[in-house]
Design an enzyme around this catalytic site. Sequence first.
Site, PDB file in Angstrom:
ATOM      1  N   VAL A  24     -21.223   1.896  29.584  1.00  0.00           N
ATOM      2  CA  VAL A  24     -19.897   1.762  30.320  1.00  0.00           C
ATOM      3  C   VAL A  24     -20.420   1.382  31.820  1.00  0.00           C
ATOM      4  O   VAL A  24     -19.896   0.318  32.278  1.00  0.00           O
ATOM      5  CB  VAL A  24     -18.999   2.933  30.608  1.00  0.00           C
ATOM      6  CG1 VAL A  24     -17.866   2.859  31.149  1.00  0.00           C
ATOM      7  CG2 VAL A  24     -18.607   3.289  29.204  1.00  0.00           C
ATOM      8  N   ASP A  42     -28.728   5.907  38.402  1.00  0.00           N
ATOM      9  CA  ASP A  42     -29.001   6.709  37.350  1.00  0.00           C
ATOM     10  C   ASP A  42     -30.031   7.719  37.530  1.00  0.00           C
ATOM     11  O   ASP A  42     -31.136   7.231  38.141  1.00  0.00           O
ATOM     12  CB  ASP A  42     -29.159   5.806  36.252  1.00  0.00           C
ATOM     13  CG  ASP A  42     -28.910   6.522  34.708  1.00  0.00           C
ATOM     14  OD1 ASP A  42     -27.780   6.397  34.298  1.00  0.00           O
ATOM     15  OD2 ASP A  42     -29.613   7.480  34.519  1.00  0.00           O
ATOM     16  N   THR A  92     -19.049  12.490  29.029  1.00  0.00           N
ATOM     17  CA  THR A  92     -18.565  13.903  28.964  1.00  0.00           C
ATOM     18  C   THR A  92     -18.380  14.216  27.457  1.00  0.00           C
ATOM     19  O   THR A  92     -17.546  13.869  26.498  1.00  0.00           O
ATOM     20  CB  THR A  92     -17.041  13.769  29.542  1.00  0.00           C
ATOM     21  OG1 THR A  92     -16.514  12.488  29.029  1.00  0.00           O
ATOM     22  CG2 THR A  92     -17.062  13.767  30.948  1.00  0.00           C
ATOM     23  N   THR A 127     -14.252  10.131  30.720  1.00  0.00           N
ATOM     24  CA  THR A 127     -13.155  10.491  29.886  1.00  0.00           C
ATOM     25  C   THR A 127     -13.191  12.050  29.960  1.00  0.00           C
ATOM     26  O   THR A 127     -14.079  12.766  29.800  1.00  0.00           O
ATOM     27  CB  THR A 127     -13.008  10.157  28.182  1.00  0.00           C
ATOM     28  OG1 THR A 127     -13.390   8.839  28.311  1.00  0.00           O
ATOM     29  CG2 THR A 127     -11.873  10.694  27.750  1.00  0.00           C
ATOM     30  N   CYS A 267     -16.449   8.261  21.951  1.00  0.00           N
ATOM     31  CA  CYS A 267     -14.872   8.399  22.463  1.00  0.00           C
ATOM     32  C   CYS A 267     -14.176   8.948  21.401  1.00  0.00           C
ATOM     33  O   CYS A 267     -13.737  10.128  21.510  1.00  0.00           O
ATOM     34  CB  CYS A 267     -14.622   6.853  22.627  1.00  0.00           C
ATOM     35  SG  CYS A 267     -14.932   6.291  24.346  1.00  0.00           S
ATOM     36  N   ARG A 338     -24.918   8.026  19.976  1.00  0.00           N
ATOM     37  CA  ARG A 338     -24.515   8.972  20.212  1.00  0.00           C
ATOM     38  C   ARG A 338     -23.503   9.318  19.255  1.00  0.00           C
ATOM     39  O   ARG A 338     -22.600   8.710  18.716  1.00  0.00           O
ATOM     40  CB  ARG A 338     -23.658   8.740  21.550  1.00  0.00           C
ATOM     41  CG  ARG A 338     -24.868   8.521  22.620  1.00  0.00           C
ATOM     42  CD  ARG A 338     -24.062   8.372  23.895  1.00  0.00           C
ATOM     43  NE  ARG A 338     -23.205   7.039  24.008  1.00  0.00           N
ATOM     44  CZ  ARG A 338     -22.464   6.453  24.836  1.00  0.00           C
ATOM     45  NH1 ARG A 338     -22.164   7.132  25.959  1.00  0.00           N
ATOM     46  NH2 ARG A 338     -22.015   5.329  24.977  1.00  0.00           N
TER      47      ARG A 338
END
Length: 441
Positions: A24, A42, A92, A127, A267, A338
């Site tokens: 993202v 980062d 998250t 999120t 997500c 992920r």
Amino acid sequence: MIKSLTEKINDLSIKVAVVGLGYVGMPIAVAFSKKIPTIGFDINEKKIEDYRKGLDTTGEVGKEELKDCPAEFTAEEAKLKEADFIIVAVPTPVNDDKTPDLTPITDACEIIGRNLKQGSIIVFESTVYPGVTEEICVPVLEQYSGLHCGVDFRIGYSPERINPGDKEHRLTNIVKIVSGMDYETTELIAGVYEMIIDAGVFKTSSIKVAEAAKLVENAQRDINIAFLNEIAMAFERMGISTGEVLTAMGTKWNALKFTPGLVGGHCIGVDPYYFISRAERFGYHSQIITAGRRINDGMGSFVADVTVKKLIQADKLIKNTKIYVMGITFKENCPDIRNTKVMDIVNRLSEYQADISVTDPAADRNEVLSHYLCKLVELEEVKEADCLIFAVAHKEFRKLTVNDLDKMFKNMANDKKVIIDIKGMFDKQELESRGYTYWSL
């Protein structure tokens, strides 16, 4: 004379910093760097080194565009002191018990707080459930900065909508939801994002509405896929092809274009748990969303158990049977591993002591080994198989012909060769006409 944020936006002198440079954050940093001074931060120094060299490990931007990118990529947190507008795009995830893990976002807030310039705006894209930005992030920012929200700095929320691996729906052509702590802040945030979002922005009345919108987007998809996964499990017992049913159903104009399958990723496989957790805190136990999660989380085991059944039907002993799992990423043509549910298949079959190998042309071998202790083999090494499980519809797999598949198996009768085609990539009639033991969702 010190310029206001409005003036800086108008004359393109505002400096943006993006905290978290994954699937993202990195595309956001690249997009803003084409318009205004941009810092990409980062804590992963290896990632920063790769980006500086023009190596796009996410596959979202591309080598050439990243190589020419004017953004300043850094792991030095003090550089954030230069930013007027900070975007937070850290992961998250959820804990093992499926409760929200807010550690990455609170850690990011600590770093930002230590380096927060007075007058700045911080916008969260990660999120979260409704309330996190104002109730959890703000106190951390205030604690580590010594500044006061609404007086010395402002906050907002704009949920990320990037779809990893999707070459059609990109950052710039997806409408951006924006929100701020007040009307003026919302307008400023909208003005910044409008620099890069061709599709325009949608302003919500509050930060909580924007936070909730993101959760609902993904929970809705999760539920629709769960419905199809449930009918797939039922139709398996009835001996009915789910794919054929969906093709027939799809002839109606208002049929929804969802398909059954593994639901992983950062997500859809995670965000509903944020809703469930927050709703329970307010005394409401989610029924539909919880049921959908339970169904989707069980699909890996379901596919593994069907594989065992098909192997038994092909007169195979499960122990030491050579199985190749084709693909480990959570979706096709994307290196993102992920929360992949392919590992659920691998782990379930391992309980039967099958001999399992995994190949994936899109995934990073070192990342897979580090995260899942799984050593990938090359596609060319797929030989002497008893069973092929096509878990991810990578373009490299779609190119395979029946003859290519045949070369991957042991020299034995076709009815002993088991093909599990989760995504329905291959022609069922052709494979079955040649005698293969074939199954698809």
